[in-house]
Write a protein that holds these residues in place. Structure first.
Motif, short mmCIF file in Angstrom:
data_model
loop_
_atom_site.label_atom_id
_atom_site.label_comp_id
_atom_site.label_asym_id
_atom_site.label_seq_id
_atom_site.Cartn_x
_atom_site.Cartn_y
_atom_site.Cartn_z
N GLU A 51 10.64 -5.72 -1.22
CA GLU A 51 10.41 -5.73 -2.67
C GLU A 51 11.31 -4.70 -3.34
OE1 GLU A 51 8.55 -7.87 -4.28
OE2 GLU A 51 7.69 -8.79 -2.49
N LEU A 54 10.34 -2.93 -6.67
CA LEU A 54 9.29 -1.91 -6.67
C LEU A 54 9.74 -0.62 -5.99
CD1 LEU A 54 6.21 -4.13 -5.79
CD2 LEU A 54 6.93 -3.33 -8.04
N LEU A 70 3.32 -2.65 -11.93
CA LEU A 70 2.28 -3.65 -11.67
C LEU A 70 0.88 -3.07 -11.57
CD1 LEU A 70 3.99 -5.92 -8.95
CD2 LEU A 70 3.88 -6.32 -11.41
N ILE A 71 0.73 -1.92 -10.95
CA ILE A 71 -0.62 -1.42 -10.66
C ILE A 71 -1.01 -0.19 -11.47
CG2 ILE A 71 -0.79 -2.46 -8.39
CD1 ILE A 71 0.09 0.16 -7.15
N LYS A 91 -3.70 -1.45 -3.47
CA LYS A 91 -3.64 -2.04 -4.81
C LYS A 91 -2.65 -3.20 -4.88
CE LYS A 91 -5.62 1.53 -7.56
NZ LYS A 91 -5.76 1.98 -8.93
N LEU A 92 -1.53 -3.09 -4.19
CA LEU A 92 -0.56 -4.18 -4.18
C LEU A 92 -1.10 -5.41 -3.45
CD1 LEU A 92 2.84 -2.34 -3.53
CD2 LEU A 92 2.09 -3.45 -5.64
N ARG A 94 -3.95 -6.61 -3.63
CA ARG A 94 -4.92 -7.32 -4.48
C ARG A 94 -4.23 -8.36 -5.36
NH1 ARG A 94 -7.91 -1.94 -6.40
NH2 ARG A 94 -8.77 -1.35 -4.39
N GLY A 95 -3.39 -9.18 -4.77
CA GLY A 95 -2.79 -10.29 -5.49
C GLY A 95 -1.40 -10.06 -6.03
N TYR A 96 -0.82 -8.89 -5.83
CA TYR A 96 0.52 -8.62 -6.35
C TYR A 96 1.61 -8.89 -5.31
CZ TYR A 96 -1.91 -6.36 -10.18
OH TYR A 96 -2.73 -6.11 -11.24
N VAL A 97 1.40 -8.43 -4.07
CA VAL A 97 2.38 -8.58 -3.01
C VAL A 97 1.65 -9.05 -1.76
CG1 VAL A 97 4.07 -7.38 -1.55
CG2 VAL A 97 3.85 -6.76 -3.95
#
Length: 186
Positions: A51, A54, A70-71, A91-92, A94-97
């Motif tokens: 990524e 990020l 994002l987070i 946190k990533l 949870r649907g981001y990565v």
């Protein structure tokens, strides 16, 4: 072949685990350094594998957080880099990565401060394994009135000062430390 390689790897891991009990090189006269705790002023390199958008350099702000895309803000102060990496990973995920893998390294530590009987008191950039004597040299050396036998050190986030004898083994500086060189009276 694979089983024997795994068995050998397991034996090496067990053998190396015995080395974990060696004292920290930052241990000094009466003040044992613990693992490095992040704080405001530290500059970090956060890598999110696969990524590149990020991955980058981030600073811990005065509130003790890292603003991450994002987070949002992630609490970073008073914890080790591993804890920050785990928080970002969680946190990533949870649907981001998908399957995020995150590493965090400190690029620039917060400065240390030296005052009192030195020629150029002030804040200086920290470097790993920096001794009090080296910190005094960075501050232009002792003044003619300096007491060269001991220094007074206040560790970051500690309420009290500690007197450190400079005549024995080296005493190490940590990021955020305040070193005070007293005046001699004779």
């Amino acid at each position: 072949m694979v089983k024997s390689t795994l068995a050998l790897l397991a034996l090496v891991m067990v053998a190396l685990s015995g080395c974990a009990g060696t004292p920290s090189p930052l241990a000094d006269s009466g003040m044992l350094a613990t693992s490095y705790a992040l704080s405001a002023g530290d500059k970090l390199r956060i890598t999110v594998y696969s990524e590149p958008a990020l991955t980058g350099e981030y600073a811990i702000n005065s509130a003790g957080n890292v603003a991450f895309p994002l987070i949002g803000d992630i609490p970073a102060a008073n914890g080790p880099v591993e804890k920050l990496a785990d928080a970002i990973t969680a946190k990533l995920a949870r649907g981001y990565v998908k399957d995020p893998r995150v590493s965090v390294e400190v690029l620039n530590y917060r400065p240390y401060y030296i005052l009192g009987e030195v020629n150029k008191p002030g804040g200086f950039p920290y470097s790993v394994n920096l001794t009090i004597e080296q910190a005094v040299a960075a501050a232009g050396g002792y003044s003619y009135r300096a007491n060269r036998r001991y220094a007074i050190v206040r560790r970051a986030n500690e309420p009290e000062e500690h007197s450190v004898d400079l005549r024995g083994r080296p005493s190490y500086v940590l990021p955020g430390d305040t070193i005070r060189i007293s005046e001699r009276y004779f």
